[in-house]
Write an enzyme that holds these catalytic residues in place. Structure first.
Site, PDB file in Angstrom:
ATOM      1  N   THR A 117      -2.070   2.533  -6.330  1.00 16.72           N
ATOM      2  CA  THR A 117      -3.104   2.900  -5.370  1.00 16.72           C
ATOM      3  C   THR A 117      -4.047   3.952  -5.924  1.00 16.72           C
ATOM      4  OG1 THR A 117      -3.464   3.991  -3.217  1.00 16.72           O
ATOM      5  CG2 THR A 117      -1.472   4.573  -4.401  1.00 16.72           C
ATOM      6  N   TYR A 141       2.293   9.535   0.186  1.00 16.87           N
ATOM      7  CA  TYR A 141       2.085   8.135  -0.210  1.00 16.87           C
ATOM      8  C   TYR A 141       1.595   8.062  -1.652  1.00 16.87           C
ATOM      9  CZ  TYR A 141      -0.371   3.692  -0.718  1.00 16.87           C
ATOM     10  OH  TYR A 141      -0.832   2.488  -1.190  1.00 16.87           O
TER      11      TYR A 141
END
Length: 331
Positions: A117, A141
């Site tokens: 990501t 995250y």
């Protein structure tokens, strides 16, 4: 070559399964269905319900199906939730992935695709963001994904495993043939939420933060069509199969749209003027995330086919409408 796709019943993973099946590849899907749906798995794929952190199960699958490559999509992906529940993210995204990598190494798998990501860059001070931009995640995250990248880097120095990590920017849209799309009803992706509002599935949408240092005060994001992203994975798999070295690629178009611009585009495409509320910033949201994606284009010869915001929205809207009809038929 048989490919194991973890999280293959979820949004991005199911599109990878479609791409593999369309190419005539043998596919095995492993998914615990915590956020995925078995009906989204291509009928030609072998589906196994289970946990990617179950090392013995993964080893058994690799042996039974002669797995040569793993494409890993399973994990938790909601940035604000990672801030409020970090341990969930370190368990799902890091600990369980460590077990998956261990099973791969122990079973002799040498090719590994990792769903990473742009959140690994955090609130980057440069734009566009390149693979050389300092890594400084601002959410659990992002940190959980970066930890996996680090594990893969270290493992490849000690074992024959080679990997490609693809750092996604904002994934959106749905399969143009209408076979899969973002199906989690309470997803937080902007285009998903806005299309739900356009179809009356939500009473309104919230814009989180209007005081960012951007032209209109809302966050800027680089939206990439999910089918283009799946194609980048296919090319990365070919790259590894040809003996390519471990590396990372940004996946985006190199163009940013503000939240206001996306909302207006959804209204324009749908023809619906739904209510919009202005809300405070969410924790963990950088102001600007725009990809510098020259490396993936040059190395993999990746050429996007759906680089058009309104096309992305049309595909997302069509998929959301099909979900609405599915729910109505099931009621």
């Amino acid at each position: 070559m048989t490919v194991l796709v973890t999280g293959g019943a979820g949004y991005i993973g199911s599109h990878m399964v479609l791409a593999l099946a369309d190419a005539g590849r043998d596919v095995v899907v492993l998914d615990d269905l915590s956020t995925g749906f078995d009906w989204m798995v291509h009928p030609d794929a072998t589906f196994i319900e289970g946990d990617v952190g179950d090392e013995s199960l993964v080893a058994e699958i690799i042996s039974k199906h002669s797995i040569k490559a793993i494409a890993h999509f399973a994990g938790s992906i909601i940035v604000p939730e990672s801030v409020s529940d970090p341990l969930k993210y370190y368990l799902n995204n890091t600990v369980r992935t460590r077990s998956l990598i261990s099973a791969a190494v122990g079973s002799g798998v040498e090719q590994f695709l990792f769903s990473s990501t742009a959140a690994v860059y955090g609130d980057a001070k440069e734009s566009p963001i390149t693979e050389g931009t300092p890594l400084n995640p601002v959410s659990p995250y992002g940190t959980s994904k970066l930890m996996t990248e680090m594990m893969l880097r270290d493992v490849t120095r000690a074992h024959p495993l080679r990997f490609v990590a693809l750092r996604y920017f904002n994934v959106a849209g749905a399969d143009p043939q209408g076979r899969s799309g973002q199906s989690t009803r309470q997803a937080t992706h902007l285009i998903k939420v806005a299309t739900q509002a356009a179809l009356g599935e939500r009473s309104h949408i919230d814009i989180f933060g209007t005081d960012y240092p951007t032209p209109d005060g809302t966050c800027l994001r680089d939206y990439i069509h999910v089918s283009d992203l799946a194609q980048a994975h296919m090319l990365a798999l070919d790259y590894l199969d040809a003996g390519g070295n471990s590396t990372v690629f940004n996946c985006g178009y190199g163009r940013g749209y503000s939240v206001h611009e996306v909302v207006e585009a959804v209204k324009r495409v749908s023809g619906v003027d739904f209510p919009v509320n202005l809300s405070p910033r969410r924790a963990g949201d950088p102001a600007t995330l725009i990809a510098g994606a020259e490396r993936v284009r040059e190395t993999l010869n990746w050429s996007p086919r759906h680089d058009d915001l309104e096309a992305i929205i049309r595909h997302a809207l069509s998929w959301e409408n099909s979900l609405k009809l599915r729910r109505a038929e099931a009621a």
